[in-house]
Design an enzyme around this catalytic site. Sequence first.
Site, short mmCIF file in Angstrom:
data_model
loop_
_atom_site.label_atom_id
_atom_site.label_comp_id
_atom_site.label_asym_id
_atom_site.label_seq_id
_atom_site.Cartn_x
_atom_site.Cartn_y
_atom_site.Cartn_z
N ASP A 1 73.82 -36.25 127.30
CA ASP A 1 73.42 -35.00 127.26
C ASP A 1 74.32 -34.18 127.16
O ASP A 1 75.66 -34.21 127.76
CB ASP A 1 72.75 -34.56 128.65
CG ASP A 1 71.40 -35.25 128.74
OD1 ASP A 1 70.84 -36.08 128.04
OD2 ASP A 1 70.68 -35.00 129.85
N HIS B 1 76.33 -38.42 129.87
CA HIS B 1 76.70 -36.96 129.60
C HIS B 1 78.06 -37.34 128.84
O HIS B 1 79.18 -37.60 129.30
CB HIS B 1 77.02 -36.09 130.73
CG HIS B 1 75.82 -35.68 131.55
ND1 HIS B 1 75.36 -36.59 132.61
CD2 HIS B 1 74.74 -34.80 131.64
CE1 HIS B 1 74.29 -36.21 133.15
NE2 HIS B 1 74.20 -35.14 132.72
#
Length: 288
Positions: free
Chosen positions: A100, A244
């Site tokens: 992400d 992430h």
Amino acid sequence: MSRQWRSVVVLAGVSLLCGLWQPVSAAPLASSATVAAWRPAPVDARLGGTGLPAAVDGAPALVADPTPDPGAAPADDTAPVAGQGPVDCAKLACVALTLDDGPVGGTSHLLDLLRRKDARVTFFVLGEHARAHPGIVRRMVEDGHAVGNHSWNHPQFWHLSRKQLRSQLARTDAVLTRIAGTRPRLVRPPFGQVDGDVRAVARARGQALVLWNVDPLDWKDHTASTVARRVVAHARRGSIILTHDVWPSTRHAYARIIDGLRAKGFTLVTVPELLGSSPRPGRVYTRG
């Protein structure tokens, strides 16, 4: 019942259905001086300190990323990873790694690693970061990775009107369509925040909502070995794993993550591959 509390009830129900939100630790600090990454906030009090998605995905405080952006090679939208053909997750122990908040400059180095390892993942990108790094987005698609919509600039969806939600998704869709030639079918709401409005907007736009059921807390613990250990320990067949790419420590953990998952017999696939037939618009998915 207020919209805010209705959101909590809905999200709590989703979390109970999906099982557990796996904690894991380790992730790197920072990304590029010109591109901002999201630093996670404390657990949202509305969730009673449970660590469910509202706090899992990070909070909208910005931190600079010192990693230089070396650029990325342009690419074709549909080319698969070399040597890796279609997979059948009905027969194989598939898991989907997701990343992400990018892309950032350092994402290109992660793409180098994924290409060497013949591994496919799913990137949920921010529209403003995609606009800043179009070459990296094109390379994601060229290398066979899936690219989903993670909003324009990572606001808290619970605080937005339906009009604002549509704008967040539409702006990012437009940028990704222009860069990659295809419109995302998958959305990951910032902070994992899903309520009736979010589902309604996604359904109207023909997009499914993808959360996760394994979280190594890489936004909180910035040690690559810890992140890798948690991912490998908590992965199960059908898992959707949250990480992430904005954190250097997470990028550094990926070689160990890939090797560790494969050593346990898992096949690494994209979220579309894991979900199989076309995901249902407006539906929330936490695993395959």
